[in-house]
Design an enzyme around this catalytic site. Structure first.
Site: not given
Ligand code: M6R
Length: 610
Positions: A2, A31, A79, A105-106, A482, A486, A489, A505, A605
């Site tokens: 928050c 926030r 939040w 907040n917390g 991961e 990144k 992406e 391989h 997102k």
């Molecule tokens: O909201 P979610 O964690 O379910 O989203 C899953 C993926 O769409 C999300 O992790 C996506 O791969 C991100 N853009 C990765 O950075």
């Protein structure tokens, strides 16, 4: 997560109360944005409290907001953590006499315990929040004879968990009392006006003179005075006054150039918040179904799938349980294997990803129990699952997930540790595991401090490349995946991750002079990487090693072109924090290439289409 804001001004300050509040609340909306509220000390000596669900823009449209008039006020953007978004649960919260108003907040971990104490004395609660108990505790101590500030300090001394608090007591109406533990809190020093807030951005329009409060500090501001104490002793904060320079755009991101950097750098805070949130949730029903599970599936998409993979390895490795991670969108293909007695954990930051939602629906239809591990506890996935574990890592705005990966991994490891305790697994030191998880936020902070510069230098190199490999072993594989995701992406560089043993391989065919290969030396079966790094180096690879600084493996020193030296930490902490340099490398590569890491092309997102 928050946002809180408070100000105390004198009659000479030409600022309008409603303007200062609206400016602060808008800046804090990142926030949390499910409800908004303010409490203003009115001319007649009472509070004017306006609060409601919805955005800042919606709530401040109320006609009574425009005419708010007062010299001392507190405000909050929420939040939700304890209690759904509703007018009753929106802050500020008051005591029974309506003379004490609190924004927070917390997470107050022991609020139920404290609530029972004051309930026993006849206090009446109006909300489901953990926060309201603070107002009643202050009232309780005042009734016992304490002066307002003493009563506030006595109340704070009883709290466990994380908090940034701003409190106004009508019996000392010129002051705003504050306290900080884990959750951020800053003081702004203006001309005839002083502020307290979660974030400098909320008041930087009026002053750039700032004191960042430290854990354990309590005190108060008035229009002319700032008083801080620690452990009962006054603290002279004059030497801690800083002048901050923020331009209009950076203000939106709390001083960071992008939401992604902000979210990377707030991981220590997010980890502390999530750990604290996990401890306040009763997960015994989840532990019971997991103990009885025939098989555990963990499903997720993208980053959440990578966390699921790491979680499944942890269930197998630490507890010897039959656990398998699956990509949500693939789940339906194998769902015939899912049976009554299985447990399916759905991992999702948003709780709205359609692939994960459909996988969990399918699992329920087939008689499995479902557990949602989500950041948004009010999401569809949370609502539709049998059990919910809420991470409460705060809103994540950048498309590229960062803090929600580290907090997902923390949460899954926490479940593993608690399950070891629950089932009496004799070969797992669950106390040490939990202790490690608890300190993960400190290590994350050290990683950010120690590794950022070398990650920038590596990014300069990567920005010229078309392709990269990320290699690891066992737990290192999802971390490598991961890191590669990144880089793809946000820097638009083709990147692939493999278990290092697989590289010979096929993937090694691409390697030529200068081809970047990132090795994840997790300090767990690192010797298994030795031959792979030699093979890569022999083909001219540009080797980047992420390894504990004190590691003695010869291959790291011998073959690496660049080394990210990680702080020494227990395995469970390394599983959480090793991704951080990979996030930084991707971020800086994107920036060096002149891209916008917050808005990668073709992505959204939250993906709500199949
Ligand atoms: O909201 P979610 O964690 O379910 O989203 C899953 C993926 O769409 C999300 O992790 C996506 O791969 C991100 N853009 C990765 O950075």
């Amino acid at each position: 997560m928050c946002g809180i804001i408070g100000f105390a001004k004198s009659g000479n300050a030409p600022l309008r109360c409603s303007d200062v509040l609206v400016e602060g609340l808008r800046k804090l909306e990142y926030r949390g944005y499910d409800s908004v509220g303010v409490a203003v000390v009115s001319k007649n000596g009472g509070f004017v409290i306006i609060k409601d669900v919805g955005s800042v823009d919606r709530v401040v449209k109320a006609p009574e907001f425009e005419v708010l008039d007062g010299s001392v006020a507190i405000g909050h953007t929420r939040w939700a953590t304890h209690g759904k978004p509703s007018k009753e649960n929106a802050h500020p919260h008051t005591d029974c006499s309506k003379r004490v108003a609190v924004v927070h907040n917390g997470i107050i971990e022991n609020y139920l315990e404290l609530k029972n104490v004051v309930l026993g004395e006849g206090h009446v609660f109006m909300s489901e929040t953990d926060t309201e108990v603070v107002a009643h505790l202050i009232e309780h101590f005042k009734k016992l004879g304490a002066k307002p500030f003493e009563a506030f300090k006595k109340a704070v001394a009883m709290l466990r968990g994380s908090y940034a608090l701003a409190v106004v007591d009508l019996d000392e109406p010129d002051r705003i009392f504050f306290a900080r533990s884990v959750s951020p809190l800053v003081i702004g020093l203006g001309n005839n006006i002083n502020f307290v807030s979660s974030d400098i951005t909320a008041f930087v329009k009026y002053t750039n003179r700032v004191v960042v409060l430290q854990d354990g500090e309590v005190g108060y501001v008035s229009s002319s005075e700032v008083y801080v104490e620690f452990n009962g002793r006054p603290v002279d904060v004059s030497s801690r006054i800083r002048l901050v320079e923020l331009d209009a755009q950076s203000i939106e991101k709390g001083g960071f150039p992008h939401y992604m950097t902000k979210e990377i750098f707030e991981q220590p805070y997010a980890l502390a918040q999530t750990f604290s949130a996990l401890q306040t949730q009763n997960i015994s029903d989840v532990l019971r179904v997991l103990e009885e599970a025939r098989k555990i599936y963990i499903v997720g998409a993208g980053t959440s799938y990578h966390a699921s993979l790491l979680g499944a390895i942890a269930f197998k490795r630490f507890l010897g349980l039959d656990a398998e991670a699956l990509i949500s969108s693939e789940f339906r293909v194998i769902s015939r294997a899912v049976k009554w007695g299985d447990v399916v954990i759905g991992v999702s930051q948003s709780g709205e990803t359609i692939d994960t939602l459909l996988a969990l629906r399918e699992a329920r239809e087939r008689g499995a129990k479902t557990v949602a591990l989500v950041n948004n506890q009010f999401s569809t996935i949370a609502r539709e699952s049998d059990y919910v574990i809420s991470m409460r890592a705060g809103p994540e705005i950048a498309v590229a997930a960062t803090k929600t990966f580290t907090t997902q991994v923390l949460s899954l490891l926490y479940i593993v540790a608690r399950l070891a305790e629950f089932t009496g697994a004799i070969d797992v030191d669950y106390k040490a595991l939990i202790q490690g998880l608890k300190m993960s936020h400190e290590v994350a902070q050290r990683v950010l401090e120690a590794c950022t510069e070398v990650c920038k230098a590596i990014a300069t190199r990567l920005a010229e490349k078309q392709s990269a490999y990320y290699l690891g072993r066992v737990f290192g594989v999802p971390i490598a995946m991961e890191g590669a995701l990144k880089l793809k992406e946000i820097a638009y560089i083709h990147a692939e991750a493999y278990p290092a043993g697989e590289s010979k391989h096929g993937p090694i065919a691409l390697v030529e002079e200068g081809f970047p290969v990132v090795f994840i030396y997790l300090g767990f079966l690192d010797e298994m990487l030795e031959s792979n790094v030699e093979e890569m180096k022999a083909r001219g690879a540009y080797v980047i090693a992420v390894a504990q600084g004190d590691t003695v493996l010869g291959s790291i020193a011998k073959y690496s072109n660049a080394v990210v030296k990680m702080p020494k930490a227990p395995l469970e902490v390394r599983l959480i924090t090793y991704v951080i340099p990979l996030q930084l490398i991707a971020y800086y590569t994107s920036v060096i290439k002149g891209l916008d890491p917050d808005k990668p092309r073709n992505l959204a997102k939250t993906v709500t289409v199949i």
